[in-house]
Design a protein around this motif. Structure first.
Motif, PDB file in Angstrom:
ATOM      1  N   THR A 185      -2.581 -11.578  36.246  1.00  0.00           N
ATOM      2  CA  THR A 185      -4.036 -11.510  36.294  1.00  0.00           C
ATOM      3  C   THR A 185      -4.464 -10.294  37.106  1.00  0.00           C
ATOM      4  N   TYR A 186      -5.729  -9.968  36.979  1.00  0.00           N
ATOM      5  CA  TYR A 186      -6.262  -8.855  37.774  1.00  0.00           C
ATOM      6  C   TYR A 186      -6.148  -9.164  39.268  1.00  0.00           C
ATOM      7  N   ALA A 187      -6.384 -10.415  39.657  1.00  0.00           N
ATOM      8  CA  ALA A 187      -6.266 -10.794  41.065  1.00  0.00           C
ATOM      9  C   ALA A 187      -4.839 -10.598  41.570  1.00  0.00           C
ATOM     10  N   GLN A 188      -3.845 -10.957  40.753  1.00  0.00           N
ATOM     11  CA  GLN A 188      -2.453 -10.773  41.149  1.00  0.00           C
ATOM     12  C   GLN A 188      -2.121  -9.291  41.306  1.00  0.00           C
ATOM     13  N   LEU A 189      -2.594  -8.476  40.389  1.00  0.00           N
ATOM     14  CA  LEU A 189      -2.352  -7.038  40.474  1.00  0.00           C
ATOM     15  C   LEU A 189      -3.059  -6.439  41.687  1.00  0.00           C
ATOM     16  N   SER A 190      -4.251  -6.940  41.979  1.00  0.00           N
ATOM     17  CA  SER A 190      -5.027  -6.409  43.102  1.00  0.00           C
ATOM     18  C   SER A 190      -4.374  -6.699  44.444  1.00  0.00           C
ATOM     19  N   ALA A 191      -3.498  -7.691  44.496  1.00  0.00           N
ATOM     20  CA  ALA A 191      -2.813  -8.034  45.743  1.00  0.00           C
ATOM     21  C   ALA A 191      -1.639  -7.100  46.024  1.00  0.00           C
ATOM     22  N   LEU A 192      -1.289  -6.240  45.057  1.00  0.00           N
ATOM     23  CA  LEU A 192      -0.149  -5.342  45.207  1.00  0.00           C
ATOM     24  C   LEU A 192      -0.591  -3.996  45.784  1.00  0.00           C
ATOM     25  N   ASP A 193       0.369  -3.315  46.397  1.00  0.00           N
ATOM     26  CA  ASP A 193       0.146  -1.963  46.918  1.00  0.00           C
ATOM     27  C   ASP A 193       0.593  -0.969  45.845  1.00  0.00           C
ATOM     28  N   PHE A 194      -0.363  -0.242  45.272  1.00  0.00           N
ATOM     29  CA  PHE A 194      -0.059   0.728  44.226  1.00  0.00           C
ATOM     30  C   PHE A 194       0.016   2.162  44.773  1.00  0.00           C
ATOM     31  N   GLY A 195       0.122   2.305  46.095  1.00  0.00           N
ATOM     32  CA  GLY A 195       0.179   3.641  46.668  1.00  0.00           C
ATOM     33  C   GLY A 195       1.390   3.940  47.507  1.00  0.00           C
ATOM     34  N   GLY A 196       1.974   2.933  48.132  1.00  0.00           N
ATOM     35  CA  GLY A 196       3.045   3.157  49.096  1.00  0.00           C
ATOM     36  C   GLY A 196       4.262   3.853  48.543  1.00  0.00           C
ATOM     37  N   TRP A 197       4.530   3.696  47.252  1.00  0.00           N
ATOM     38  CA  TRP A 197       5.711   4.343  46.655  1.00  0.00           C
ATOM     39  C   TRP A 197       5.640   5.866  46.756  1.00  0.00           C
ATOM     40  N   LYS A 198       4.420   6.396  46.896  1.00  0.00           N
ATOM     41  CA  LYS A 198       4.236   7.853  46.966  1.00  0.00           C
ATOM     42  C   LYS A 198       4.343   8.368  48.401  1.00  0.00           C
ATOM     43  N   GLY A 199       4.336   7.456  49.372  1.00  0.00           N
ATOM     44  CA  GLY A 199       4.408   7.857  50.770  1.00  0.00           C
ATOM     45  C   GLY A 199       3.566   6.936  51.629  1.00  0.00           C
ATOM     46  N   ALA A 200       3.939   6.827  52.910  1.00  0.00           N
ATOM     47  CA  ALA A 200       3.260   5.892  53.803  1.00  0.00           C
ATOM     48  C   ALA A 200       1.771   6.173  53.912  1.00  0.00           C
ATOM     49  N   GLU A 201       1.374   7.437  53.798  1.00  0.00           N
ATOM     50  CA  GLU A 201      -0.037   7.786  53.943  1.00  0.00           C
ATOM     51  C   GLU A 201      -0.887   7.277  52.779  1.00  0.00           C
ATOM     52  N   HIS A 202      -0.235   6.837  51.712  1.00  0.00           N
ATOM     53  CA  HIS A 202      -0.969   6.346  50.537  1.00  0.00           C
ATOM     54  C   HIS A 202      -0.970   4.822  50.430  1.00  0.00           C
ATOM     55  N   ARG A 203      -0.432   4.134  51.412  1.00  0.00           N
ATOM     56  CA  ARG A 203      -0.335   2.678  51.340  1.00  0.00           C
ATOM     57  C   ARG A 203      -1.713   2.032  51.215  1.00  0.00           C
ATOM     58  N   GLY A 204      -1.740   0.939  50.462  1.00  0.00           N
ATOM     59  CA  GLY A 204      -2.969   0.166  50.341  1.00  0.00           C
ATOM     60  C   GLY A 204      -3.798   0.466  49.115  1.00  0.00           C
ATOM     61  N   ALA A 205      -3.393   1.447  48.305  1.00  0.00           N
ATOM     62  CA  ALA A 205      -4.148   1.749  47.087  1.00  0.00           C
ATOM     63  C   ALA A 205      -4.049   0.574  46.114  1.00  0.00           C
ATOM     64  N   GLN A 206      -5.170   0.200  45.542  1.00  0.00           N
ATOM     65  CA  GLN A 206      -5.194  -0.943  44.632  1.00  0.00           C
ATOM     66  C   GLN A 206      -5.158  -0.506  43.172  1.00  0.00           C
ATOM     67  N   VAL A 207      -4.789  -1.435  42.320  1.00  0.00           N
ATOM     68  CA  VAL A 207      -4.848  -1.188  40.885  1.00  0.00           C
ATOM     69  C   VAL A 207      -6.287  -0.832  40.515  1.00  0.00           C
ATOM     70  N   LEU A 208      -6.437   0.073  39.568  1.00  0.00           N
ATOM     71  CA  LEU A 208      -7.758   0.605  39.226  1.00  0.00           C
ATOM     72  C   LEU A 208      -8.255   0.027  37.912  1.00  0.00           C
ATOM     73  N   LEU A 209      -9.428  -0.592  37.956  1.00  0.00           N
ATOM     74  CA  LEU A 209     -10.086  -1.025  36.722  1.00  0.00           C
ATOM     75  C   LEU A 209     -10.573   0.203  35.957  1.00  0.00           C
ATOM     76  N   PHE A 210     -10.397   0.194  34.642  1.00  0.00           N
ATOM     77  CA  PHE A 210     -10.873   1.319  33.848  1.00  0.00           C
ATOM     78  C   PHE A 210     -12.367   1.533  34.044  1.00  0.00           C
TER      79      PHE A 210
END
Length: 257
Positions: free
Chosen positions: A79-104
């Motif tokens: 679900t969108y809620a499940q995806l929103s609970a994930l960190d979509f930024g940390g894989w690129k570096g610690a300074e990007h942690r916390g980025a959420q999935v983006l709704l179109f």
């Protein structure tokens, strides 16, 4: 013949499209990546869209979330809620942690809020369990914003799937469509598309492809062009649009010509 068409290829206006945003610097498909791309002068923003289990349209390239988040699973089963609970930024570096999935729709609003016209190049991802519901939801969102008839000139749709392009033409015949090409195909003219999108690997192997596509009346968008020598190749061949992870560098290279 007008004056613009008589200019050498390197002097023509070439569109720069930010591939998943300024994704060389920021995590792909995040607001930070797209805001950077707008600041970098991109003419348009490229995104991939998928449907969640609760039918939300999200900007995610892969079928699964492992590569670009700290979670596990298939996008279409979450679900969108499940995806929103994930960190979509940390894989690129610690300074990007916390980025959420983006709704179109949030990306669309971001583009519309820019202080200059910024387009969207939207790829529907297949195969997917959503099937044709993916194109139907995309067109519904575009209609809600008055952008499904193509008259604003801000949105184009893209796919490797011929069936997806056929569906999009049926649902929104006014939208410009790009047929993405990974391997050389016959016939070269795609269904219901006025634009072709070959990959840079294919263009390197077969530079004559660009001329053949143009001879068919197609404009040419090449992806993903990050290296200066590949930008130069595209300019020599008369490519209309360069899709890149590095919009600022490509823009600077074009302006330096």
């Amino acid at each position: 013949m007008n004056r613009q068409s008589m200019l050498p290829a390197t002097a023509r206006t070439v569109r720069v499209v930010a591939h998943r945003g300024a994704s060389d610097e920021h995590p792909e498909h995040t607001l930070a990546a797209y805001r950077q791309a707008i600041a970098d002068g991109a003419d348009a923003l490229e995104c991939d869209v998928r449907l969640t289990a609760d039918h939300k349209l999200v900007c995610v390239h892969d079928r699964r979330v492992e590569r670009t988040s700290d979670g596990r699973g298939v996008v279409s089963e979450m679900t969108y809620a499940q995806l929103s609970a994930l960190d979509f930024g940390g894989w690129k570096g610690a300074e990007h942690r916390g980025a959420q999935v983006l709704l179109f729709e949030d990306l669309l609003k971001e583009a519309l809020a820019a202080d200059r016209p910024v387009g969207l190049a939207v790829e529907t991802k297949h195969p997917t369990r959503a099937g044709g519901r993916l194109e139907a939801e995309l067109v519904r969102v575009l209609k809600d914003h008055g952008l499904a008839d193509g008259r604003a000139g801000l949105v184009e749709v893209m796919s490797f799937s011929r069936n997806a392009l056929i569906r999009l033409n049926r649902l929104a015949p006014g939208l410009p469509a790009v047929y993405l090409i990974e391997r050389r195909l016959r016939p070269l003219r795609p269904p219901f598309a006025g634009h072709a999108g070959p990959g840079i690997d294919l263009v390197r192997k077969d530079p004559g492809l660009v001329a053949r596509l143009k001879a068919k009346g197609l404009s040419v968008r090449v992806w993903t062009v990050d290296e200066p020598q590949d930008v130069e190749l595209c300019l020599r061949l008369g490519v209309d649009t360069i899709i890149t992870n590095r919009p600022r560098q490509v823009r600077e290279q074009l302006e330096g010509r």
